[in-house]
Write a protein that holds these residues in place. Sequence first.
Motif, PDB file in Angstrom:
ATOM      1  N   PHE A  31       0.748  -1.249  -0.064  1.00 21.47           N
ATOM      2  CA  PHE A  31      -0.020  -0.264   0.327  1.00 21.47           C
ATOM      3  C   PHE A  31       1.048   1.105  -0.034  1.00 21.47           C
ATOM      4  CE2 PHE A  31      -2.501   3.316   3.011  1.00 21.47           C
ATOM      5  CZ  PHE A  31      -2.600   3.797   1.664  1.00 21.47           C
ATOM      6  N   VAL A  32       0.966   2.275  -0.985  1.00 28.43           N
ATOM      7  CA  VAL A  32       1.771   3.662  -1.505  1.00 28.43           C
ATOM      8  C   VAL A  32       0.558   4.964  -1.251  1.00 28.43           C
ATOM      9  CG1 VAL A  32       2.789   4.681  -2.200  1.00 28.43           C
ATOM     10  CG2 VAL A  32       2.880   1.965  -2.180  1.00 28.43           C
ATOM     11  N   PRO A  33       0.106   5.376  -0.125  1.00 33.90           N
ATOM     12  CA  PRO A  33      -0.940   5.803   0.300  1.00 33.90           C
ATOM     13  C   PRO A  33      -0.894   7.828  -1.050  1.00 33.90           C
ATOM     14  CG  PRO A  33       0.031   5.910   2.374  1.00 33.90           C
ATOM     15  CD  PRO A  33       1.066   4.980   1.091  1.00 33.90           C
ATOM     16  N   PRO A  34      -1.376   7.889  -1.479  1.00 38.51           N
ATOM     17  CA  PRO A  34      -1.426   9.578  -2.028  1.00 38.51           C
ATOM     18  C   PRO A  34      -0.418  10.448  -1.721  1.00 38.51           C
ATOM     19  CG  PRO A  34      -3.363   9.135  -1.844  1.00 38.51           C
ATOM     20  CD  PRO A  34      -3.008   7.929  -1.329  1.00 38.51           C
ATOM     21  N   LYS A  35       0.405  11.389  -2.833  1.00 37.54           N
ATOM     22  CA  LYS A  35       0.859  12.717  -1.236  1.00 37.54           C
ATOM     23  C   LYS A  35       0.360  13.002  -0.678  1.00 37.54           C
ATOM     24  CE  LYS A  35       3.485  13.043  -6.056  1.00 37.54           C
ATOM     25  NZ  LYS A  35       4.174  14.216  -7.008  1.00 37.54           N
ATOM     26  N   ALA A  36      -0.999  13.609  -0.479  1.00 34.76           N
ATOM     27  CA  ALA A  36      -1.224  14.721   0.707  1.00 34.76           C
ATOM     28  C   ALA A  36      -1.453  13.399   1.654  1.00 34.76           C
ATOM     29  CB  ALA A  36      -2.821  14.767  -0.072  1.00 34.76           C
ATOM     30  N   VAL A  37      -1.740  12.651   1.834  1.00 36.34           N
ATOM     31  CA  VAL A  37      -1.721  11.561   2.825  1.00 36.34           C
ATOM     32  C   VAL A  37      -0.444  11.593   3.143  1.00 36.34           C
ATOM     33  CG1 VAL A  37      -2.644   9.402   3.904  1.00 36.34           C
ATOM     34  CG2 VAL A  37      -3.998  10.470   2.504  1.00 36.34           C
ATOM     35  N   GLN A  38       1.005  10.879   2.243  1.00 40.17           N
ATOM     36  CA  GLN A  38       2.007  10.306   2.766  1.00 40.17           C
ATOM     37  C   GLN A  38       2.569  11.959   3.837  1.00 40.17           C
ATOM     38  OE1 GLN A  38       4.390   9.266  -0.235  1.00 40.17           O
ATOM     39  NE2 GLN A  38       3.129   8.228  -1.662  1.00 40.17           N
ATOM     40  N   ALA A  39       2.324  13.455   3.090  1.00 41.15           N
ATOM     41  CA  ALA A  39       3.011  14.584   3.641  1.00 41.15           C
ATOM     42  C   ALA A  39       2.558  14.002   5.437  1.00 41.15           C
ATOM     43  CB  ALA A  39       2.166  15.632   3.297  1.00 41.15           C
ATOM     44  N   LEU A  40       0.745  13.319   5.338  1.00 44.72           N
ATOM     45  CA  LEU A  40       0.573  14.251   6.468  1.00 44.72           C
ATOM     46  C   LEU A  40       0.820  12.670   7.789  1.00 44.72           C
ATOM     47  CD1 LEU A  40      -3.310  13.679   6.002  1.00 44.72           C
ATOM     48  CD2 LEU A  40      -2.033  15.957   6.723  1.00 44.72           C
TER      49      LEU A  40
END
Length: 414
Positions: A118-127
């Motif tokens: 699972f690789v989250p989207p960039k916005a979630v990665q920043a969080l």
Amino acid sequence: MEILHPRCAGLDVHRDSVVACARVVALGRVERSVETFGTTTSELERLARWLAGHGVTHVAMEATGVYWKPVWAVLAEAFELVLANAMHVRNVPGRKTDVNDATWLADLLAHGLVRASFVPPKAVQALRDLTRTRKQLTREKASHVARIDKLLQAANLKLGSVLSDIMGASGRAILDALAEGESDPERLADRVRTRIRASRTRLIEALRGHLSDHQRLLLRIHLGQADAIDAAIAEIDAELGDRLEPFRDATTRLATIPGVSTLSAAVIVAEVGTDMGRFPTAAHLISWAGLCPRSDESAGKRRSTKLRKGAPWLKTLLVQTAWCATRAKGTYLRALFGRLKARRGPRKAIVAVAAAILTAVYWMLTRGVTYADLGADHFDRTERTRLAARLARKLGELGFDVTLTPKDAAMVSS
């Protein structure tokens, strides 16, 4: 074996190099091309052009530390990427080289044998980066507070025995005075700003100690480090507040679960995102988080029931949240913990509560609904129905016709 991706590639990613193997099926033959690239931005862009030149459509790489992240960022727009768990794609022992690893990844990907992580989207990665850094800073501050208490104990200052929090308003005022050179117990006791359980006499006796010069220096250093960490956490909280705006509705709904605070809801969103389409069922999400026993069976016997490693950041938070939930009276989660604790012990019971919280998170994010508690009497109600059905089935086996009618309904009909 069926080939799902005729034009694919495998990448063996390291800190300073990336070994790429392009696997192309043409005219019934498999052609492999291998080349090594650097990890600078220009080299990764050259890697993207090299892959495009071979007509590659799918690329697989191992989750090697954080080294895969810049490679992923450069290739994400042009290729279908698959991040593989290194434990799932091990090669045959004794044949491990960088080239063989890249070739093995390409072969597995071609036949669809790589399970994507699972690789989250960039916005979630920043969080995720912000919340994880915040937790690390909180741990660092706790370590400085422990060192401060150790210094006080060495100087025979029993501040922790009379104050519940030595870094609270009163404790911090006393620590600042000690760092500035104050040593008189009565003047130190005058710095107490709130009501405390200890009497003034006991407080003065607890402050009757001696800090040497080097201990005062260390105290000032630790206090300064704690203040710097507090300032850094405040900056992270401000940034989190801005970045959580697109997810405000989800975090608000998750915060209605017993034991889940606003910060805990933000961490949950940062770890799993808001799109539950990645997980077919709630059980898949629980397994990914590591809140269920691993499969370890041989000859029909289960050898181990230990938890999977899973997602350690999420699992730790959910267990802490579960302990908070068990203290909320009149709730389903408290009833679940009490029911399982008697049979399985507190450790397994708290993991079950954490899994129940994550199950609620899954359905709340999937359906966009708020939390609906089943109630503390949930098991009493379900057990009553099950018991009645089981007894009716037994009577049916003995040759009786049984019709179950609630007592209140029978009184109304009469």
